[in-house]
Design a protein around this motif. Structure first.
Motif, PDB file in Angstrom:
ATOM      1  N   GLY A   1     -21.276   2.366  -3.898  1.00 27.83           N
ATOM      2  CA  GLY A   1     -21.238   3.794  -4.215  1.00 27.83           C
ATOM      3  C   GLY A   1     -20.209   4.183  -5.246  1.00 27.83           C
ATOM      4  O   GLY A   1     -20.108   5.364  -5.597  1.00 27.83           O
ATOM      5  N   LEU A   2     -19.419   3.233  -5.743  1.00 30.21           N
ATOM      6  CA  LEU A   2     -18.440   3.540  -6.783  1.00 30.21           C
ATOM      7  C   LEU A   2     -19.150   3.921  -8.078  1.00 30.21           C
ATOM      8  O   LEU A   2     -20.176   3.344  -8.434  1.00 30.21           O
ATOM      9  N   ASP A   3     -18.589   4.884  -8.792  1.00 35.70           N
ATOM     10  CA  ASP A   3     -19.210   5.421  -9.999  1.00 35.70           C
ATOM     11  C   ASP A   3     -18.496   4.883 -11.233  1.00 35.70           C
ATOM     12  O   ASP A   3     -17.319   5.160 -11.453  1.00 35.70           O
ATOM     13  N   ASP A   4     -19.216   4.114 -12.038  1.00 39.41           N
ATOM     14  CA  ASP A   4     -18.619   3.517 -13.235  1.00 39.41           C
ATOM     15  C   ASP A   4     -18.234   4.543 -14.293  1.00 39.41           C
ATOM     16  O   ASP A   4     -17.355   4.288 -15.113  1.00 39.41           O
ATOM     17  N   SER A   5     -18.867   5.697 -14.280  1.00 32.39           N
ATOM     18  CA  SER A   5     -18.590   6.681 -15.329  1.00 32.39           C
ATOM     19  C   SER A   5     -17.205   7.291 -15.201  1.00 32.39           C
ATOM     20  O   SER A   5     -16.691   7.868 -16.158  1.00 32.39           O
ATOM     21  N   ALA A   6     -16.587   7.174 -14.028  1.00 34.07           N
ATOM     22  CA  ALA A   6     -15.248   7.722 -13.830  1.00 34.07           C
ATOM     23  C   ALA A   6     -14.162   6.684 -14.037  1.00 34.07           C
ATOM     24  O   ALA A   6     -12.990   6.966 -13.864  1.00 34.07           O
ATOM     25  N   GLN A   7     -14.554   5.496 -14.405  1.00 27.25           N
ATOM     26  CA  GLN A   7     -13.599   4.417 -14.637  1.00 27.25           C
ATOM     27  C   GLN A   7     -14.235   3.423 -15.597  1.00 27.25           C
ATOM     28  O   GLN A   7     -15.367   3.012 -15.385  1.00 27.25           O
ATOM     29  N   PRO A   8     -13.533   3.039 -16.660  1.00 30.84           N
ATOM     30  CA  PRO A   8     -14.103   2.047 -17.577  1.00 30.84           C
ATOM     31  C   PRO A   8     -14.525   0.795 -16.828  1.00 30.84           C
ATOM     32  O   PRO A   8     -13.873   0.377 -15.872  1.00 30.84           O
ATOM     33  N   ALA A   9     -15.616   0.204 -17.246  1.00 27.89           N
ATOM     34  CA  ALA A   9     -16.122  -0.992 -16.569  1.00 27.89           C
ATOM     35  C   ALA A   9     -15.144  -2.148 -16.680  1.00 27.89           C
ATOM     36  O   ALA A   9     -15.085  -3.011 -15.839  1.00 27.89           O
ATOM     37  N   ARG A  10     -14.349  -2.136 -17.742  1.00 29.79           N
ATOM     38  CA  ARG A  10     -13.376  -3.194 -17.926  1.00 29.79           C
ATOM     39  C   ARG A  10     -11.991  -2.586 -18.031  1.00 29.79           C
ATOM     40  O   ARG A  10     -11.782  -1.545 -18.621  1.00 29.79           O
ATOM     41  N   VAL A  11     -11.035  -3.288 -17.434  1.00 26.62           N
ATOM     42  CA  VAL A  11      -9.643  -2.870 -17.528  1.00 26.62           C
ATOM     43  C   VAL A  11      -9.113  -3.268 -18.888  1.00 26.62           C
ATOM     44  O   VAL A  11      -9.465  -4.322 -19.414  1.00 26.62           O
ATOM     45  N   LYS A  12      -8.279  -2.428 -19.462  1.00 27.44           N
ATOM     46  CA  LYS A  12      -7.723  -2.727 -20.780  1.00 27.44           C
ATOM     47  C   LYS A  12      -6.950  -4.040 -20.770  1.00 27.44           C
ATOM     48  O   LYS A  12      -6.096  -4.262 -19.930  1.00 27.44           O
ATOM     49  N   LYS A  13      -7.245  -4.892 -21.704  1.00 29.82           N
ATOM     50  CA  LYS A  13      -6.599  -6.206 -21.762  1.00 29.82           C
ATOM     51  C   LYS A  13      -5.144  -6.052 -22.188  1.00 29.82           C
ATOM     52  O   LYS A  13      -4.831  -5.379 -23.167  1.00 29.82           O
ATOM     53  N   PRO A  14      -4.184  -6.653 -21.453  1.00 37.02           N
ATOM     54  CA  PRO A  14      -2.791  -6.596 -21.870  1.00 37.02           C
ATOM     55  C   PRO A  14      -2.595  -7.265 -23.233  1.00 37.02           C
ATOM     56  O   PRO A  14      -3.284  -8.235 -23.575  1.00 37.02           O
ATOM     57  N   VAL A  15      -1.648  -6.755 -23.979  1.00 36.63           N
ATOM     58  CA  VAL A  15      -1.384  -7.306 -25.301  1.00 36.63           C
ATOM     59  C   VAL A  15      -0.866  -8.734 -25.188  1.00 36.63           C
ATOM     60  O   VAL A  15      -1.269  -9.633 -25.904  1.00 36.63           O
ATOM     61  N   ALA A  16       0.058  -8.938 -24.244  1.00 35.50           N
ATOM     62  CA  ALA A  16       0.620 -10.274 -24.034  1.00 35.50           C
ATOM     63  C   ALA A  16       0.138 -10.822 -22.707  1.00 35.50           C
ATOM     64  O   ALA A  16       0.027 -10.100 -21.733  1.00 35.50           O
ATOM     65  N   ARG A  17      -0.098 -12.096 -22.668  1.00 31.26           N
ATOM     66  CA  ARG A  17      -0.581 -12.734 -21.450  1.00 31.26           C
ATOM     67  C   ARG A  17       0.605 -13.036 -20.546  1.00 31.26           C
ATOM     68  O   ARG A  17       1.551 -13.716 -20.926  1.00 31.26           O
ATOM     69  N   ASP A  18       0.569 -12.559 -19.317  1.00 37.33           N
ATOM     70  CA  ASP A  18       1.659 -12.762 -18.373  1.00 37.33           C
ATOM     71  C   ASP A  18       1.585 -14.125 -17.721  1.00 37.33           C
ATOM     72  O   ASP A  18       0.544 -14.739 -17.617  1.00 37.33           O
ATOM     73  N   ARG A  19       2.741 -14.566 -17.228  1.00 35.37           N
ATOM     74  CA  ARG A  19       2.752 -15.713 -16.342  1.00 35.37           C
ATOM     75  C   ARG A  19       2.191 -15.296 -14.982  1.00 35.37           C
ATOM     76  O   ARG A  19       2.093 -14.131 -14.662  1.00 35.37           O
ATOM     77  N   ILE A  20       1.842 -16.310 -14.156  1.00 33.83           N
ATOM     78  CA  ILE A  20       1.337 -16.011 -12.825  1.00 33.83           C
ATOM     79  C   ILE A  20       2.390 -15.259 -12.033  1.00 33.83           C
ATOM     80  O   ILE A  20       2.085 -14.354 -11.260  1.00 33.83           O
ATOM     81  N   PHE A  21       3.659 -15.623 -12.215  1.00 31.88           N
ATOM     82  CA  PHE A  21       4.756 -14.994 -11.481  1.00 31.88           C
ATOM     83  C   PHE A  21       5.564 -14.158 -12.472  1.00 31.88           C
ATOM     84  O   PHE A  21       6.444 -14.664 -13.161  1.00 31.88           O
ATOM     85  N   PRO A  22       5.252 -12.865 -12.614  1.00 32.52           N
ATOM     86  CA  PRO A  22       5.818 -12.065 -13.704  1.00 32.52           C
ATOM     87  C   PRO A  22       7.275 -11.705 -13.474  1.00 32.52           C
ATOM     88  O   PRO A  22       7.741 -11.589 -12.345  1.00 32.52           O
TER      89      PRO A  22
END
Length: 383
Positions: free
Chosen positions: A179-200
């Motif tokens: 029942g979640l509505d995609d129109s109220a939230q982008p289908a994809r989360v914005k990609k971070p500019v820098a890739r984080d480590r697993i343990f930030p």
């Protein structure tokens, strides 16, 4: 119209998480008492109750990347399915390996569902605190039902079969997730500019939530019954300690939405400062032997800070909320995992009251570091 859809997504995702928490909430009540029924030793009980939190401290960054690839709604659907399977696993499996697998699956499911609810709550900067507070309140309904109705049902159907019934109830979360509505939230989360480590690497606000996890979810939770046992019988100490921990759930249900509304109306800085001060005072009072007053302070502070910390993160990092929320929740879990381990290892040498004094002092230092950081100025930024 968009605001209405955003609120709907907050409601739906919060109920998905709430229903998914059935099994996890009840396993804490059932497993220590019925370890033999699950084919594990008491030593293994502690590991099983902690492994889900340990696994997700390393998983948030990977889950954010998964959300970027498949979208938030799809992540919610997958996590609802795996949460249902993990709950069923408690009833179907016995022995260390399979139960550990079920707990690990739950840890990943919870991490994903928590990020989903926070993402939907923070999608619109306006009234972020109110939506996070609402989400936190709904989240507590499932555990409260599990610890009351679920515990009663276990006395009728048995300590293992009860989880099969709970898995059927948890399966409702999968249907809700559709029942979640995609129109109220982008289908994809914005990609971070820098890739984080697993343990930030933590920032100053992350260290504050670390001490909340280590102190309230760790030192306080583990030692409160032991401290009461110095004044009353063991049975009464367990009753008092259990009542205080149950009050934590009720506090978050009632205080979380109120603190969110206050933060949206008057800004985050004032309520955040007051609740951190209340937590510092609570630890100090328990360290001084004032168990009732200190417990009340910590229960209230924990209920409010569960909303205020994510709201502050969303304000400080408006362009990269999901990444920042994931890092913040990682350090909360690091603290909540380290706190019980450190407390258990130290009780033979250090009085629990002194541990609370130490946490109070650490909270003061962490708050001072936050006050002189750029994040302190950002929490007053107008929306």
């Amino acid at each position: 119209m968009l605001d209405r859809l955003v609120l709907r997504n907050v409601w739906v995702s919060s109920w998905v998480l709430s229903l998914s928490l059935f099994g996890d909430a009840l396993i804490y009540v059932i497993l220590p008492v019925h370890a033999d029924a699950f084919g594990v030793s008491m030593l293994m009980v502690g590991f099983l109750l902690a492994v889900n939190r340990i696994i997700r401290t390393f998983a948030y960054g990977l889950i954010v990347e998964l959300a970027e690839r498949i979208g938030v709604k799809n992540l919610c659907l997958i996590a609802a399915v795996t949460a249902t399977l993990s709950t069923a696993g408690y009833g179907l499996f016995e022995g260390e390996i399979l139960l550990s697998l079920s707990r690990m699956v739950w840890g990943l499911s919870f991490a994903a569902l928590l990020l989903v609810t926070l993402t939907y709550a923070a999608v619109n900067p306006a009234k972020t605190g109110t939506r996070i507070g609402l989400s936190r309140s709904v989240e507590q309904v499932g555990p409260l039902l599990a610890m009351t109705v679920g515990a009663w049902l276990a006395t009728i159907v048995g300590p293992r079969d009860v989880f099969l019934y709970l898995s059927l109830a948890t399966a409702v979360s999968v249907m809700l997730a559709f029942g979640l509505d995609d129109s109220a939230q982008p289908a994809r989360v914005k990609k971070p500019v820098a890739r984080d480590r697993i343990f930030p690497r933590p920032d100053s606000l992350d260290m504050l939530i670390f001490w909340m996890g280590a102190g309230i979810d760790g030192v306080f939770t583990v030692s409160i019954s032991l401290m009461w046992a110095q004044y009353v019988s063991t049975e009464m100490a367990i009753l008092f300690g259990g009542s205080i921990l149950a009050a934590r759930r009720l506090s978050e249900m009632l205080v979380a939405p109120c603190s969110g509304i206050i933060a949206d109306r008057f800004g985050i800085r004032l309520p955040l400062t007051l609740m951190i001060a209340l937590a510092i005072a609570g630890f100090a009072m328990i360290g001084a032997g004032l168990l009732v007053q200190g417990s009340v302070a910590l229960v209230l502070a924990r209920g409010a800070l569960g909303t205020l910390f994510p709201a502050a993160v969303a304000r400080i990092y408006p362009d990269n909320k999901v990444k920042a929320l994931a890092r913040n929740q990682t350090w909360r879990d690091v603290g909540a995992a380290a706190g019980p381990l450190a407390t258990g290892a130290s009780l033979a040498f250090i009085a629990p009251e002194m541990m609370h004094i130490f946490v109070s002092a650490a909270f003061v230092i962490a708050f001072f570091v936050f006050v002189v950081s750029p994040g302190w100025r950002a929490v007053t930024r107008a929306v």
